[in-house]
Motif scaffolding. Sequence first.
Motif, PDB file in Angstrom:
ATOM      1  N   LYS A 116       0.868  -1.183   0.000  1.00  0.00           N
ATOM      2  CA  LYS A 116       0.000   0.000   0.000  1.00  0.00           C
ATOM      3  C   LYS A 116       0.900   1.227   0.000  1.00  0.00           C
ATOM      4  CE  LYS A 116      -3.870   2.158   2.405  1.00  0.00           C
ATOM      5  NZ  LYS A 116      -4.839   2.035   3.515  1.00  0.00           N
ATOM      6  N   TRP A 117       0.679   2.115  -0.910  1.00  0.00           N
ATOM      7  CA  TRP A 117       1.591   3.247  -1.034  1.00  0.00           C
ATOM      8  C   TRP A 117       0.856   4.493  -1.534  1.00  0.00           C
ATOM      9  CZ3 TRP A 117       2.179   5.103  -6.112  1.00  0.00           C
ATOM     10  CH2 TRP A 117       1.705   4.242  -7.111  1.00  0.00           C
ATOM     11  N   GLU A 118       1.566   5.633  -1.347  1.00  0.00           N
ATOM     12  CA  GLU A 118       1.076   6.917  -1.864  1.00  0.00           C
ATOM     13  C   GLU A 118       2.178   7.520  -2.712  1.00  0.00           C
ATOM     14  OE1 GLU A 118       0.566   8.966   1.791  1.00  0.00           O
ATOM     15  OE2 GLU A 118      -1.330   7.950   2.251  1.00  0.00           O
ATOM     16  N   PRO A 119       1.807   8.196  -3.797  1.00  0.00           N
ATOM     17  CA  PRO A 119       2.854   8.816  -4.618  1.00  0.00           C
ATOM     18  C   PRO A 119       3.436  10.054  -3.933  1.00  0.00           C
ATOM     19  CG  PRO A 119       0.679   9.309  -5.523  1.00  0.00           C
ATOM     20  CD  PRO A 119       0.462   8.413  -4.333  1.00  0.00           C
ATOM     21  N   ARG A 120       4.740  10.183  -3.977  1.00  0.00           N
ATOM     22  CA  ARG A 120       5.376  11.438  -3.552  1.00  0.00           C
ATOM     23  C   ARG A 120       6.439  11.748  -4.585  1.00  0.00           C
ATOM     24  NH1 ARG A 120       6.769  11.779   2.451  1.00  0.00           N
ATOM     25  NH2 ARG A 120       4.619  11.072   2.520  1.00  0.00           N
ATOM     26  N   GLY A 121       6.132  12.666  -5.472  1.00  0.00           N
ATOM     27  CA  GLY A 121       6.994  12.892  -6.629  1.00  0.00           C
ATOM     28  C   GLY A 121       7.004  11.611  -7.447  1.00  0.00           C
ATOM     29  N   LYS A 122       8.233  11.131  -7.729  1.00  0.00           N
ATOM     30  CA  LYS A 122       8.336   9.887  -8.510  1.00  0.00           C
ATOM     31  C   LYS A 122       8.400   8.664  -7.606  1.00  0.00           C
ATOM     32  CE  LYS A 122      10.509  11.720 -12.643  1.00  0.00           C
ATOM     33  NZ  LYS A 122      11.766  12.034 -13.278  1.00  0.00           N
TER      34      LYS A 122
END
Length: 210
Positions: A102-108
């Motif tokens: 499970k993740w969230e985008p932060r920049g690339k």
Amino acid sequence: MVKKSDKSAAPLIPEKPTLPSLREAARDCKACDLWKSGTQTVFGEGGRRARIIFVGEQPGHEEDLSGKPFVGPAGRLLDQALEEAGIDRSQTYVTNVVKHFKWEPRGKRRIHAKPNAAEIAACRPWLEAEISLIQPEVIVCLGATSAQALLGKQFRVSRSRGEFVKSSLAPRVMATVHPSSVLRAPDDETRRVERQRFIDDLKKIKLIDD
Ligand code: SF4
């Protein structure tokens, strides 16, 4: 209608599971929405006769790409710590409470996001099946999410790390920090101290006949 919170991987567990058949069945799991964000299911790894199970929270970026648990920086730290604690890696099985990243985008970059209670509950049948097949002598929860999933919401790693607690899951059950928290220490000296505390916790689980 099945409510989102009622979703569970339980119907996917094979009738007479083996580790390979569980792994195969988990490959197509869609019991919660995390299959959409993760690249693939990251099932546990280790021998059927492993005597110690380590349970983390969820696969990270590298695990998600490789399909193997604990192969990223935290996994490498766990390997080193096991060696320094004198624990034979071949006696261990590593897995996670939740089997998709499970993740969230932060920049690339893809930044870890904490799984919620519904996702943890949906995924729990996989973990229970792994534990019941392996029947380990020791279970080590790595980090708060794992500890609270297996030992109850009230469990606090900060208060009870390194202590054996009563549990029906295995004869000896303990929680300590997740190795990723050691890596996140704010400076080198804190990291050195936290790394040593982690190794000291692992030394307590040395097998009785070692
Ligand atoms: S996180 Fe667990 S329950 Fe959710 S889709 Fe993946 S394997 Fe299934």
